[in-house]
Motif scaffolding. Structure first.
Motif, PDB file in Angstrom:
ATOM      1  N   GLU A 277      30.310  40.608  25.804  1.00 12.36           N
ATOM      2  CA  GLU A 277      29.665  39.289  25.750  1.00 12.36           C
ATOM      3  C   GLU A 277      30.533  38.217  26.373  1.00 12.36           C
ATOM      4  O   GLU A 277      30.208  37.024  26.305  1.00 12.36           O
ATOM      5  N   ASN A 278      31.641  38.632  27.041  1.00 12.31           N
ATOM      6  CA  ASN A 278      32.573  37.664  27.627  1.00 12.31           C
ATOM      7  C   ASN A 278      32.039  37.121  28.951  1.00 12.31           C
ATOM      8  O   ASN A 278      31.727  37.894  29.865  1.00 12.31           O
TER       9      ASN A 278
ATOM     10  N   GLY B  26      39.177  42.935  27.847  1.00 13.73           N
ATOM     11  CA  GLY B  26      40.594  42.905  27.544  1.00 13.73           C
ATOM     12  C   GLY B  26      41.388  44.017  28.177  1.00 13.73           C
ATOM     13  O   GLY B  26      42.589  44.162  27.912  1.00 13.73           O
ATOM     14  N   GLU B  27      40.725  44.805  29.025  1.00 10.46           N
ATOM     15  CA  GLU B  27      41.392  45.967  29.634  1.00 10.46           C
ATOM     16  C   GLU B  27      41.554  45.812  31.135  1.00 10.46           C
ATOM     17  O   GLU B  27      41.802  46.791  31.842  1.00 10.46           O
ATOM     18  N   GLY B  28      41.378  44.593  31.645  1.00  8.82           N
ATOM     19  CA  GLY B  28      41.626  44.345  33.059  1.00  8.82           C
ATOM     20  C   GLY B  28      40.421  44.397  33.960  1.00  8.82           C
ATOM     21  O   GLY B  28      40.537  44.214  35.179  1.00  8.82           O
ATOM     22  N   SER B  29      39.232  44.662  33.415  1.00  4.06           N
ATOM     23  CA  SER B  29      38.010  44.680  34.223  1.00  4.06           C
ATOM     24  C   SER B  29      37.503  43.254  34.396  1.00  4.06           C
ATOM     25  O   SER B  29      37.326  42.526  33.414  1.00  4.06           O
ATOM     26  N   ARG B  30      37.275  42.851  35.682  1.00  5.71           N
ATOM     27  CA  ARG B  30      36.786  41.502  35.962  1.00  5.71           C
ATOM     28  C   ARG B  30      35.747  41.560  37.090  1.00  5.71           C
ATOM     29  O   ARG B  30      35.952  42.254  38.086  1.00  5.71           O
ATOM     30  N   VAL B  31      34.682  40.793  36.891  1.00  8.22           N
ATOM     31  CA  VAL B  31      33.626  40.698  37.902  1.00  8.22           C
ATOM     32  C   VAL B  31      33.231  39.230  38.012  1.00  8.22           C
ATOM     33  O   VAL B  31      33.065  38.542  37.000  1.00  8.22           O
TER      34      VAL B  31
ATOM     35  N   GLY C 206      24.240  33.574  51.967  1.00  9.13           N
ATOM     36  CA  GLY C 206      22.919  33.481  52.577  1.00  9.13           C
ATOM     37  C   GLY C 206      21.928  32.844  51.618  1.00  9.13           C
ATOM     38  O   GLY C 206      22.199  32.677  50.420  1.00  9.13           O
ATOM     39  N   PRO C 207      20.753  32.442  52.128  1.00 17.91           N
ATOM     40  CA  PRO C 207      19.735  31.862  51.258  1.00 17.91           C
ATOM     41  C   PRO C 207      19.303  32.874  50.197  1.00 17.91           C
ATOM     42  O   PRO C 207      19.137  34.062  50.482  1.00 17.91           O
ATOM     43  N   TYR C 208      19.161  32.410  48.971  1.00 22.50           N
ATOM     44  CA  TYR C 208      18.764  33.264  47.846  1.00 22.50           C
ATOM     45  C   TYR C 208      19.570  34.565  47.841  1.00 22.50           C
ATOM     46  O   TYR C 208      19.018  35.661  47.856  1.00 22.50           O
ATOM     47  N   GLU C 209      20.883  34.412  47.791  1.00 21.02           N
ATOM     48  CA  GLU C 209      21.763  35.571  47.838  1.00 21.02           C
ATOM     49  C   GLU C 209      22.823  35.464  46.743  1.00 21.02           C
ATOM     50  O   GLU C 209      23.282  34.378  46.401  1.00 21.02           O
ATOM     51  N   ALA C 210      23.208  36.609  46.214  1.00 19.78           N
ATOM     52  CA  ALA C 210      24.319  36.672  45.264  1.00 19.78           C
ATOM     53  C   ALA C 210      25.423  37.528  45.861  1.00 19.78           C
ATOM     54  O   ALA C 210      25.156  38.572  46.461  1.00 19.78           O
ATOM     55  N   LYS C 211      26.656  37.068  45.701  1.00 19.19           N
ATOM     56  CA  LYS C 211      27.830  37.875  46.038  1.00 19.19           C
ATOM     57  C   LYS C 211      28.466  38.339  44.733  1.00 19.19           C
ATOM     58  O   LYS C 211      28.556  37.575  43.762  1.00 19.19           O
ATOM     59  N   VAL C 212      28.900  39.596  44.716  1.00 17.25           N
ATOM     60  CA  VAL C 212      29.484  40.191  43.513  1.00 17.25           C
ATOM     61  C   VAL C 212      30.902  40.642  43.845  1.00 17.25           C
ATOM     62  O   VAL C 212      31.102  41.561  44.645  1.00 17.25           O
ATOM     63  N   PHE C 213      31.876  39.978  43.232  1.00 18.92           N
ATOM     64  CA  PHE C 213      33.288  40.253  43.506  1.00 18.92           C
ATOM     65  C   PHE C 213      33.896  41.042  42.345  1.00 18.92           C
ATOM     66  O   PHE C 213      33.767  40.635  41.185  1.00 18.92           O
ATOM     67  N   VAL C 214      34.550  42.147  42.682  1.00 17.48           N
ATOM     68  CA  VAL C 214      35.163  43.018  41.674  1.00 17.48           C
ATOM     69  C   VAL C 214      36.677  42.992  41.881  1.00 17.48           C
ATOM     70  O   VAL C 214      37.171  43.227  42.992  1.00 17.48           O
TER      71      VAL C 214
ATOM     72  N   LYS D 232      28.560  50.746  35.139  1.00 15.13           N
ATOM     73  CA  LYS D 232      29.234  51.881  34.516  1.00 15.13           C
ATOM     74  C   LYS D 232      30.730  51.897  34.828  1.00 15.13           C
ATOM     75  O   LYS D 232      31.538  52.353  34.010  1.00 15.13           O
ATOM     76  N   ASP D 233      31.096  51.385  36.005  1.00 20.27           N
ATOM     77  CA  ASP D 233      32.501  51.419  36.429  1.00 20.27           C
ATOM     78  C   ASP D 233      33.280  50.180  36.002  1.00 20.27           C
ATOM     79  O   ASP D 233      34.516  50.183  36.066  1.00 20.27           O
ATOM     80  N   ASN D 234      32.583  49.121  35.628  1.00 22.34           N
ATOM     81  CA  ASN D 234      33.250  47.857  35.298  1.00 22.34           C
ATOM     82  C   ASN D 234      32.781  47.397  33.922  1.00 22.34           C
ATOM     83  O   ASN D 234      31.759  46.719  33.780  1.00 22.34           O
TER      84      ASN D 234
END
Length: 614
Positions: free
Chosen positions: A532-533, A553-558, A604-612, A524-526
């Protein structure tokens, strides 16, 4: 006088059975209803006249109003109305050139039970055999007697469904691309937490709406609600298409649930069964082959008589099955203010022309409000959603299979992963074209699949979180099957299997709930996650690492960096970050600086990192 009236009325009803439907002896005024005296009854009886409009109550006739009953059965010879107000004696019906049998009865306000008797054209009866059928358009059914009588409700001289007054029609609702859908089965969602066997009702879902708001979802998808035989089913055997399942509560109870959802900004999507009906659904009894295929087209995937959307009645210039289902869809949108439809078994329907038409009918009926049309087409196909396709979206079953196999450690295939994370690689055009899920009502919960592979406890929850991170950041609309958000573990069953709310008292289960909640809020915040990008910025098949970037196109990146191996990868280098500067790592709640050569991070094993991007 009263006894004479009753006697003559009984004689008249008996005599009506023997009178032909089309009498040329009299000219009738369709717009005038008659209050019939005993003398007139006697005269009509003697003259062998057919009376189309009769008052069945000799007292308080000033309060009674004419109510029409009709039945569309264009190739049936004769039909009659039977009802509680006629002591279940025949009231003849006259057939018009439009294929409808009609009769008008003067009724006071109240609830009445009724059915039709018709000379059936269905091949499994004797030719023109008289059978009793429920009104295919009945909006309420009495299942208690086993007769499935229709219920007609009269108020102020008009037919009504109920007296519910909508309160939240003016509230704004989320657009399709913003949706996070929560699929639920009313009976198993919540029936009173102190009784694990109590059947859930609409009112219990209302009681849980604050919980769903805390989770953050903004749409619920209700498994089928049309009246089915008995008191428990998944609902994929609908018998009565205009009536709601009575074991879940009343029609105004369903309206209150939908209204309360709207008041909280939650859309309500209905699971629609338009491929088939239950075997004894009224249309099958009236003239089976007029509405249905004579026999299953695919016996291996047959769940009941299949609607024939190709059959065209040249005489009446109508597609009978399309007409009925179109009336059904319009009714549910108008009466219950629904916000979308999941079209079950679209692959079996196999008629894009019909689906184009019914989707447009739904959108026209919904008017200006958002309405999401989603096909269950297994396996999925881009043709059903793309430029010439009828649907807005399609259940993305390959996403389920691929992600599950990867978090369970069954396989590692970078190209398959990329295909399901970016549905454009499969030929879809946009983010609303696919609905992604880790599981749904057709599959086991993720915890069951992990448990079947002896992946348990903390390790199971770690793998589940990896799946959630992919679900909430892939291109598409995410869907959560009820209970999945806190690690429900019961195997799939078509028996009653209420979800176990006590699991939320455990740290691991509550932690998974919080993870879901956080990632839903991240979407909701990003708003990059609404698009579809997507760019795959790093691939390492040896280490089983995949990284991708989402942006708008408005500066939101994840950026998501996922480790699909059982190895801890310390100081892992992720090159090709989309921009330098400060990024916030959401799962660990810390900031990291990205330079021209990317970042270093521990995976870590079977881990995802999410960078905003900050």
């Amino acid at each position: 006088m009263t006894s004479n009236y009753n006697l003559l009325n009984q004689q008249l009803c008996d005599r009506h059975k023997k009178i032909k439907s089309h009498s040329n002896n009299i000219s009738e005024d369709r717009g005038i209803s008659s209050v019939i005296t005993s003398q007139e009854l006697l005269a009509n009886f003697i003259k062998n006249l057919k009376i189309r409009t009769i008052t069945l109550f000799p007292t308080n006739t000033s309060m009674a109003k004419p109510i029409e009953f009709n039945l569309f059965a264009p190739y049936n010879e004769e039909a009659a109305l039977i009802a509680s107000f006629s002591d279940w004696k025949d009231i003849p019906m006259e057939k018009g050139d439009d294929g409808y049998f009609r009769t008008t009865v003067e009724l006071e306000d109240g609830d009445y039970q009724y059915k039709f008797r018709v000379q059936s054209k269905s091949w499994f009866f004797e030719p023109d055999q008289w059978v009793e059928v429920t009104d295919p358009y009945a909006t309420d059914i009495d299942e208690t007697t086993g007769k499935d009588n229709g219920i007609v409700r009269i108020k102020d001289g008009e037919r009504i469904v109920d007296t519910y007054v909508w309160k939240h029609d003016d509230k704004p609702l989320p657009a399709d691309h913003e949706l996070v859908i929560y699929e639920m089965h009313i009976a198993d969602f919540s029936g009173g937490e102190d009784d694990p066997y109590a059947r859930g009702k609409y009112k219990h879902v209302v009681e849980k709406l604050d919980y769903l708001c805390e989770l953050g979802i903004n749409a619920i998808e209700l498994m089928p609600l049309k009246e089915y035989p008995g008191d428990y089913s998944w609902g994929y055997n609908p018998r009565h298409f205009f009536a709601t399942e009575s074991s879940y509560g009343s029609t105004d109870g369903l309206k209150r649930l939908i209204d309360e959802c709207h008041g909280r900004g939650i859309r309500v999507i209905m699971d629609g069964i338009y491929n088939h009906s239950e075997a004894s659904s009224p249309l099958t009894q009236i003239d089976h082959d007029y509405w249905y295929h004579h026999e299953p087209r695919d016996p291996g995937n047959n769940w009941g008589p299949e609607f024939n959307y190709e059959h065209y009645d040249e005489k009446l210039e109508t597609y009978p099955a399309r007409k009925f289902i179109g009336d059904t869809v319009r009714y549910w949108i108008q009466e219950y203010h629904t916000d979308g439809i999941r079209y079950d078994a679209a692959r079996q329907i196999a008629n894009y022309d019909f689906m184009h038409w019914i989707v447009q009918e739904a959108k026209n009926t919904a008017n200006m409000k958002p309405f999401y049309n989603v096909a269950e087409h297994i396996p999925e196909t881009p043709s059903i959603t793309n430029v010439d396709g009828p649907m807005d979206g399609c259940w993305h079953d390959s996403f389920y299979h691929c992600v599950l196999e990867h978090i369970c450690g069954d396989t590692f295939d970078l190209e398959r992963l990329k295909d399901v994370i970016d549905c454009k690689r499969q030929g879809f055009l946009g983010a609303t074209n696919v609905v992604n899920y880790l599981t749904n009502h057709d599959h086991n919960h993720v915890m069951v699949e992990l448990g079947n592979r002896e992946i348990l406890d903390e390790e199971a929850f770690r793998r589940a979180r990896l799946g959630v991170a992919i679900l909430m950041t892939a291109v598409g609309v995410p869907l959560i099957w009820m209970g999945e958000e806190f690690g429900e573990y019961k195997p799939k069953s078509q028996e009653s299997a209420k979800i176990d709310w006590t699991l939320l008292g455990n740290d691991l289960n509550r932690g998974l709930f919080d993870y879901y909640k956080g990632l839903i809020n991240l979407r909701k915040d990003n708003h990059a996650l609404y698009t579809e990008n997507i760019d795959f910025i790093h691939e390492n098949p040896e280490a089983k690492v995949l990284a991708y970037s989402r942006w708008n196109g408005e500066g939101s990146r994840v950026v998501v960096v996922a480790n699909f191996s059982e190895n801890f990868l310390g100081g892992y280098h992720v090159p090709n970050f989309p921009s330098g500067g400060t990024w916030h790592e959401w799962t660990g709640n810390y900031d990291v600086e990205a330079g021209d050569d990317g970042i270093l991070t521990d995976l870590g094993p079977y881990e995802a990192k999410v960078f905003v991007w900050q």
